[in-house]
Design a protein around this motif. Structure first.
Motif, mmCIF file in Angstrom:
data_model
loop_
_atom_site.group_PDB
_atom_site.id
_atom_site.type_symbol
_atom_site.label_atom_id
_atom_site.label_comp_id
_atom_site.label_asym_id
_atom_site.label_seq_id
_atom_site.Cartn_x
_atom_site.Cartn_y
_atom_site.Cartn_z
ATOM 1 N N GLN A 213 -3.024 2.726 6.947
ATOM 2 C CA GLN A 213 -4.029 3.714 6.544
ATOM 3 C C GLN A 213 -3.756 4.255 5.144
ATOM 4 O O GLN A 213 -4.677 4.388 4.325
ATOM 5 C CB GLN A 213 -4.055 4.879 7.545
ATOM 6 N N ILE A 214 -2.498 4.591 4.874
ATOM 7 C CA ILE A 214 -2.148 5.148 3.554
ATOM 8 C C ILE A 214 -2.460 4.133 2.463
ATOM 9 O O ILE A 214 -3.054 4.461 1.429
ATOM 10 C CB ILE A 214 -0.660 5.554 3.526
ATOM 11 N N ALA A 215 -2.058 2.887 2.690
ATOM 12 C CA ALA A 215 -2.299 1.847 1.687
ATOM 13 C C ALA A 215 -3.788 1.599 1.501
ATOM 14 O O ALA A 215 -4.282 1.471 0.367
ATOM 15 C CB ALA A 215 -1.592 0.559 2.106
ATOM 16 N N ALA A 216 -4.524 1.522 2.604
ATOM 17 C CA ALA A 216 -5.961 1.244 2.527
ATOM 18 C C ALA A 216 -6.692 2.342 1.770
ATOM 19 O O ALA A 216 -7.544 2.057 0.907
ATOM 20 C CB ALA A 216 -6.533 1.087 3.933
ATOM 21 N N GLU A 217 -6.388 3.599 2.060
ATOM 22 C CA GLU A 217 -7.097 4.680 1.378
ATOM 23 C C GLU A 217 -6.713 4.747 -0.096
ATOM 24 O O GLU A 217 -7.566 4.983 -0.951
ATOM 25 C CB GLU A 217 -6.807 6.022 2.048
ATOM 26 N N THR A 218 -5.433 4.536 -0.402
ATOM 27 C CA THR A 218 -5.001 4.631 -1.802
ATOM 28 C C THR A 218 -5.744 3.631 -2.675
ATOM 29 O O THR A 218 -6.090 3.935 -3.832
ATOM 30 C CB THR A 218 -3.484 4.395 -1.900
ATOM 31 N N LEU A 219 -6.024 2.439 -2.139
ATOM 32 C CA LEU A 219 -6.702 1.408 -2.920
ATOM 33 C C LEU A 219 -8.182 1.250 -2.558
ATOM 34 O O LEU A 219 -8.848 0.328 -3.050
ATOM 35 C CB LEU A 219 -5.982 0.065 -2.754
ATOM 36 N N GLY A 220 -8.692 2.122 -1.694
ATOM 37 C CA GLY A 220 -10.103 2.061 -1.364
ATOM 38 C C GLY A 220 -10.513 0.789 -0.660
ATOM 39 O O GLY A 220 -11.624 0.285 -0.855
ATOM 40 N N LEU A 221 -9.628 0.259 0.174
ATOM 41 C CA LEU A 221 -9.889 -0.994 0.882
ATOM 42 C C LEU A 221 -10.186 -0.720 2.355
ATOM 43 O O LEU A 221 -9.693 0.263 2.922
ATOM 44 C CB LEU A 221 -8.670 -1.925 0.790
ATOM 45 N N PRO A 222 -10.947 -1.593 3.008
ATOM 46 C CA PRO A 222 -11.122 -1.464 4.446
ATOM 47 C C PRO A 222 -9.807 -1.776 5.168
ATOM 48 O O PRO A 222 -9.003 -2.578 4.684
ATOM 49 C CB PRO A 222 -12.196 -2.499 4.779
ATOM 50 N N LEU A 223 -9.613 -1.154 6.308
ATOM 51 C CA LEU A 223 -8.364 -1.292 7.045
ATOM 52 C C LEU A 223 -8.050 -2.749 7.371
ATOM 53 O O LEU A 223 -6.894 -3.174 7.318
ATOM 54 C CB LEU A 223 -8.440 -0.474 8.339
ATOM 55 N N GLU A 224 -9.089 -3.534 7.663
ATOM 56 C CA GLU A 224 -8.872 -4.926 8.072
ATOM 57 C C GLU A 224 -8.398 -5.811 6.917
ATOM 58 O O GLU A 224 -7.958 -6.950 7.152
ATOM 59 C CB GLU A 224 -10.137 -5.515 8.693
#
Length: 739
Positions: free
Chosen positions: A477-488
């Protein structure tokens, strides 16, 4: 496609693997030519092995070897000075070192065979003749011989402040009480196991149950004089640990020894009974003396702690820090002594020291409030601490007052009749009790690596662990939000010694520690992506500054004009088909140590006590938690629920019984060591109080693994008093203590 992830209730990304059985644990990795080891444990608590006869076992076809102190390989390095990453002061236990027996159930031999069944039978044929020596495991009998260790691994008492003896003597209202609990054992679902794979070039791949692969890695290379590159440790899943996996346990040492000597792969899985042969929450006794003014102001506090340890290591816990953290008291003196016994060294167990110290403190405070005729919340507000008196530091944040308010409102505390035995339902006495607690919100140093592939898929990695807490998920979650990527589009890797270094997963510091490293490394990738986005033809970001942009929904956008954006895919196209790869190390920020950093809790409990039988049922619990920013409310709630369930066990059930004649824990299985089951757990509500903390770490998050348990047992004990009028100061509170 919104990609906001932090604060969103998210299913575990590893959940499907676990429920389908695809997740593999340390004892489940199958390799060709695998041999099996079974440990032989000592039958005495202290003495020497006069003779050990392995001949009958070795006669069996398929038995490869029986290792003892007499034939252990000479190349093994037994350095008394080497300590694993979680070792307390002293000399760590070394299996098969010599013929000396230091504690009951000590591993004294290892039978290795082609099959597990054969190894188990061979182990049963090993005959041992002992020269027993007098042992002493009687905690109460040795309290007067307790000592101050030369070094505390934790729990060193702060210097006294004020004039506690004088203030206590002059206090208008006084209270003295002694509070105890017996030894307790972790009992995770997964037993400790190690699968050591022998590679052709004499290298080892080790699958171990551990709360930090780097500890196992360092332990092996030091204990066996191996080079770091010769050992690869993997631990992708841990089936519960609660502190039992912080230190490498003896099955690891024995499995590595056997694999190196036999030059083949070996697996050892301990039995449930053997899980009681190492590490436990230490038996502890506490004496409190409290003094207050007639209006309820705390004037003096004295706490004397006595806790068990082994003869060869001085293990201590943070039992005495809590009065200075949780209360404003003008005069205090706190002591912590150890009682050396012929047992294995105790080991951190969920909220070590906090579960013990806060239980006694909060029961004593409840007694004092009752003596003063004050409501327990009113008393705590009267003595509310605005700083950590142990270190004279302000709190980085503290929303405990709001925990009181929201918890009490949800529970219906205002309807409580303060008189004991005043509330009933049929033959049940109803009791309402509360307690509050705290747990350290620490951050350590950690590293993380991020690789963003040309197709936009991100892999982030760190050699941390997931002991069932949800680390895989929150880091994703932290990585996905930091880079604006979907969780998948994000994968997080852990549990591998070849990954960037990380500390042990324990002490509720993993999100703070590894999460900060993950955010930092993803920020480095952001910087690189921004540079590439500026190179895109007709880029609307050409003249923008990094502080002017945000990453959302797979795009790099201007904050003040979100319609002006460059897609991450377009930016990656500028990188000539290469991945973006970054690695960082993060550590606590300058100035962080100027503050006391804690999560806080307020727990409200309802019990029903059968007036005739003395049985106690916990019917309602409301747990209000101030834990900073909540990364994943779903897994966070599970952490608190688990803490509440365990708190019920601490208060009412958990009790490892020592037979001092044998020097052995007798109820060493889940038939006789009681833990809560579904029928023991009823209505539990978790409240997360909003709390903002810019100091504790860049995420603003505090750990939740321990804060959920620390105030549960005292709240239950206080509710039992309210129901019955009988104060039980010894855990667990069993019906015989109420009848």
């Amino acid at each position: 496609m919104k990609t906001d992830q932090i604060g969103k209730p998210t299913n575990r990304v590893d959940g499907r693997l676990k429920v389908t059985g695809e997740a593999k644990y340390a004892g489940e990795f199958n390799v060709p030519n695998l041999a099996y080891g079974v440990v032989v444990n000592s039958a005495i608590a202290k003495g020497k092995i006069k003779k050990i006869d392995t001949s009958k076992a070795l006669e069996l076809n398929g038995v490869l070897e029986v290792f003892t102190h007499e034939n252990r390989p000479g190349y093994v390095w037994f350095d008394k000075n080497y300590k694993d990453m979680d070792a307390p002061p002293g000399s760590p236990f070394r299996p098969l070192y010599d013929n000396e027996v230091k504690f009951s159930m000590q591993p004294i031999a290892l039978a290795v065979a082609e099959t597990f069944e054969l190894a188990r039978y061979a182990a049963s044929l090993v005959q041992v003749e002992y020269e027993a020596a007098p042992h002493d495991t009687d905690f109460e009998a040795n309290i007067e011989r307790a000592y101050v260790p030369e070094e505390y691994n934790s729990g060193e008492p702060p210097e006294p402040w004020g004039k506690p003896d004088e203030a206590l003597a002059n206090a208008a209202v006084k209270l003295e009480g002694a509070y105890t609990h017996s030894s307790q054992h972790h009992n995770p679902m997964e037993m400790h196991a190690s699968t050591v794979v022998w590679e052709e070039d004499s290298k080892l791949t080790v699958y171990d149950k551990i709360q930090g692969v780097m500890n196992t890695h360092q332990y092996i290379i030091h204990a066996f004089s191996m080079q770091p590159e010769e050992v690869h440790v993997i631990s992708p899943f841990v089936g519960g640990a609660f502190g039992s996996g912080l230190r490498p346990q003896y099955q690891l040492f024995l499995a590595v020894l056997a694999a190196r000597e036999l030059k083949r792969s070996v697996r050892i899985t301990l039995t449930r009974q053997q899980m009681f042969s190492f590490g436990h929450r230490p038996k502890t006794a506490q004496r409190f003396s409290l003094g207050a003014s007639k209006d309820g102001k705390l004037e003096a506090l004295k706490q004397d702690v006595f806790a068990e340890t082994s003869r060869f290591e001085d293990y201590s816990e943070d039992v005495v820090i809590w009065p200075g953290v949780l209360y404003n008291v003008k005069n205090a003196k706190l002591t912590h002594k150890l009682v050396g016994l012929d047992v294995y060294t105790p080991l951190d167990m969920r909220a070590p020291g906090g579960t013990t110290g806060i239980f006694a403190l909060e029961c004593a405070m409840d007694e004092l409030a009752f003596k003063l005729g004050m409501d327990p919340i009113e008393f705590r507000l009267k003595n509310y601490s605005e700083k950590d008196q142990n270190e004279d530091k302000p709190f980085s944040s503290k929303e405990l007052r709001e925990c009181y308010r929201q918890g009490a409102e949800k529970f219906g505390w205002e309807k409580r009749n303060p008189e004991p035995r005043s509330m009933r339902e049929g033959h049940n006495l109803i009791g309402w009790g509360m307690a509050h607690g705290a747990w350290e919100a620490n951050q350590a140093e950690a590293s993380a690596k991020a690789v963003l592939e040309p197709d936009g898929k991100l892999t982030v990695s760190s050699a941390t662990a997931d002991i069932g807490t949800g680390t895989y998920t929150v880091m994703t979650q932290i990585a996905a939000e930091t880079l604006g990527l979907p969780l998948e589009d994000v994968i997080f890797k852990l549990g591998d010694s070849s990954l960037p270094d990380a500390p042990l997963e324990g002490g509720s510091k993993t999100v703070s520690t590894v999460g900060t490293a993950v955010k930092s490394v993803c920020n480095k990738v952001r910087e690189k992506l921004f540079e590439l986005a500026q190179q895109v033809a007709d880029s609307p970001l050409t003249h923008a500054k990094f502080v002017d942009i945000t990453f959302e929904d797979g795009q790099i956008r201007l904050k003040n004009d979100p319609f002006k954006a460059v897609s991450i895919a377009a930016a990656l196209n500028q990188n000539q088909g290469k991945a973006i790869e970054e690695e960082v190390s993060s550590k606590p920020a300058d100035g962080q140590s100027d503050y006391a950093r804690y999560a806080h809790s307020a727990t409200f409990v309802e019990v029903k006590v059968d007036e005739d039988l003395g049985t106690v049922k916990v019917t309602r619990v409301v747990s209000a938690i101030a834990g900073g920013r909540i990364i994943n409310p779903k897994t966070a709630r599970s952490q608190i629920l688990g803490g509440v369930v365990w708190g019920i066990g601490v208060a009412l059930e958990e009790d490892t019984v020592m037979d001092n004649n044998l020097g052995r824990f007798m109820n060493h299985d889940l038939d006789k060591y009681h833990i809560p089951v579904n029928a023991d757990v009823h209505d539990v509500e978790v409240i997360f109080v909003e709390e903002h903390d810019s100091i504790v770490n860049p995420l603003g998050a505090k750990g939740l693994g321990e804060i959920g348990i620390v105030s549960v047992a005292p709240a239950i004990a206080n509710a039992v008093f309210h129901a019955t009028g009988k104060r039980v100061r010894e855990l667990p509170i069993t019906l015989d203590k109420l009848l």
